[in-house]
Design an enzyme around this catalytic site. Structure first.
Site, PDB file in Angstrom:
ATOM      1  CD  GLU A   7      -0.844   0.725   3.589  1.00  0.00           C
ATOM      2  OE1 GLU A   7      -1.568   1.807   3.543  1.00  0.00           O
ATOM      3  OE2 GLU A   7      -1.000   0.113   4.789  1.00  0.00           O
ATOM      4  CG  ASP A 124     -13.796   6.286  13.136  1.00  0.00           C
ATOM      5  OD1 ASP A 124     -13.568   5.440  11.954  1.00  0.00           O
ATOM      6  OD2 ASP A 124     -12.756   7.199  13.494  1.00  0.00           O
ATOM      7  CB  SER A 126     -10.768   1.069   9.110  1.00  0.00           C
ATOM      8  OG  SER A 126     -10.231   0.980   7.913  1.00  0.00           O
ATOM      9  CE  LYS A 145       0.917   2.538  15.039  1.00  0.00           C
ATOM     10  NZ  LYS A 145       0.785   2.470  13.494  1.00  0.00           N
TER      11      LYS A 145
HETATM   12  N1  PSU Z   1      -2.641   1.709  10.799  1.00  0.00           N
HETATM   13  C1  PSU Z   1      -1.055   1.716  10.937  1.00  0.00           C
HETATM   14  N2  PSU Z   1      -0.341   2.401  10.034  1.00  0.00           N
HETATM   15  C2  PSU Z   1      -0.883   2.989   8.740  1.00  0.00           C
HETATM   16  C3  PSU Z   1      -2.407   2.776   8.794  1.00  0.00           C
HETATM   17  C4  PSU Z   1      -3.073   2.250   9.772  1.00  0.00           C
HETATM   18  O1  PSU Z   1      -0.630   1.230  12.008  1.00  0.00           O
HETATM   19  O2  PSU Z   1      -0.200   3.231   8.024  1.00  0.00           O
HETATM   20  C5  PSU Z   1      -3.122   3.280   7.442  1.00  0.00           C
HETATM   21  C6  PSU Z   1      -3.285   2.308   6.490  1.00  0.00           C
HETATM   22  O3  PSU Z   1      -3.224   2.606   5.073  1.00  0.00           O
HETATM   23  C7  PSU Z   1      -5.027   1.787   6.689  1.00  0.00           C
HETATM   24  C8  PSU Z   1      -5.391   3.200   7.070  1.00  0.00           C
HETATM   25  O4  PSU Z   1      -5.727   1.493   5.718  1.00  0.00           O
HETATM   26  O5  PSU Z   1      -4.344   3.830   7.718  1.00  0.00           O
HETATM   27  C9  PSU Z   1      -6.759   3.004   7.807  1.00  0.00           C
HETATM   28  O6  PSU Z   1      -7.260   4.517   7.976  1.00  0.00           O
HETATM   29  P1  PSU Z   1      -8.755   4.734   8.323  1.00  0.00           P
HETATM   30  O7  PSU Z   1      -8.859   4.552  10.029  1.00  0.00           O
HETATM   31  O8  PSU Z   1      -8.941   6.108   8.369  1.00  0.00           O
HETATM   32  O9  PSU Z   1      -9.629   3.585   7.448  1.00  0.00           O
HETATM   33 MN    MN Z   2     -12.445   6.277  10.025  1.00  0.00          MN
END
Ligand code: PSU
Ligand code: MN
Length: 289
Positions: A7, A124, A126, A145
């Site tokens: 990614e 929230d 993802s 995390k």
């Molecule tokens: N968690 C990490 N490092 C990252 C991300 C998440 O430890 O770089 C990034 C990844 O690209 C993941 C995105 O897909 O954040 C998720 O964002 P959101 O929570 O807004 O969906």
């Molecule tokens: Mn989000």
């Protein structure tokens, strides 16, 4: 040669420059050295690309995050229509990689269900989790995390039929820490075992992806209790700043890196390299019959 997707949001928003650029090239090299073919995914001038050139990776890594957007599934039509550059999240990378015929993907941490500040579950969630539920890819990560609600994240995956494999572990890893204390669905000790479960899933025509969770290498681990105060602080600051939606995760990632210094960066880089190695081994195992 089997291709392994990587990614680009982790490059643009997850790591500081120039460590991010060095790491992006390094992950590609590790995958090649272990007998697979890397394909870093991103959007350049509105074109969805699975297999960015070194120059294109540099363009996403060196641009400050204000200019290069974090692109999740909902952002894809916008960047395409407006011919923008974009760094793809786990969700968008999965979707693009699948369309390009790729079955494997190595990353650091996936997004998940955020911790709730009010009573009751957080809304929230993802888009990464939705994507895992519907797009057929093996995603190799170091868990999620502890900024997230990990029990709720695993519940979501269970509800949506996403198999969670622990690679050499019975416990779901928590990114910086090797264990969240929560169980995985099955432990695999070899890439061959992962390949067998994936083949069975495909043979049964079960939709969606599979998660392979690999603990951070022992020497770079940060024990959960040592990082929890910084996580709490980052979450409180995020709340006070009133951040919402796609800005939450990049803010928390950056703030925790600032508060924990080099140690978290070292752990982050180590687990990304390690996951590239594991993904390449699974790629090679998938080629063997
Ligand atoms: N968690 C990490 N490092 C990252 C991300 C998440 O430890 O770089 C990034 C990844 O690209 C993941 C995105 O897909 O954040 C998720 O964002 P959101 O929570 O807004 O969906
Ligand atoms: Mn989000």
């Amino acid at each position: 040669m089997t291709r392994v997707a990587l990614e680009s949001t982790v490059i643009s928003h997850g790591l500081p420059y120039p460590d991010n650029l060095k790491l992006a090239h390094e992950m590609e090299r590790i995958i090649r050295d272990h007998g697979a073919d890397p394909a870093t995914v991103g959007v350049i001038g509105g074109e969805l690309i699975a297999g960015l050139s070194p120059q294109q990776i540099e363009r996403l890594a060196a641009t400050s995050e204000r200019q290069v957007g974090k692109v999740s599934r909902r952002d894809l039509p916008i960047v395409v229509a407006r011919k923008l550059d974009g760094a793809t999240t786990v969700a968008a990378t999965m979707w693009i990689a699948h369309r390009a015929g790729i079955e494997l993907f190595a990353t650091g941490g996936i997004g998940g269900v955020h911790r709730s500040r009010e009573p009751g579950p957080s809304t929230d969630v993802s888009a990464d989790l939705q994507e895992l539920a519907q797009t057929p890819l093996i995603v190799v990560c170091a868990g999620a995390k502890a900024i997230l609600d990990l029990p709720a994240t695993l519940e979501y995956l269970e509800t949506h039929g996403v198999t969670v494999i622990g690679y050499g572990t019975e416990a779901f890893p928590a990114f910086y820490s090797r264990s969240s204390g929560l169980p995985v669905d099955v432990c695999c000790n070899t890439a061959q075992e992962v390949a067998e479960i994936w083949r069975a899933k495909r043979a049964l025509d079960l939709k969606g992806g599979m998660l392979v969770a690999v603990p951070v290498p022992e020497e770079d681990e940060i024990p959960a209790a040592q990082i929890e105060p910084q996580i709490e602080q980052a979450l409180a600051e995020c709340e006070a700043a009133g951040l919402r939606s796609a800005d939450v995760t990049p803010y928390l990632l950056r703030r925790i890196a600032e508060l924990t210094g080099d140690r978290s960066l070292r752990a982050n880089l180590a687990l990304l390299r390690n996951n590239a190695r594991v993904a390449a081994a699974i790629a090679v195992a998938l080629e063997r019959k």
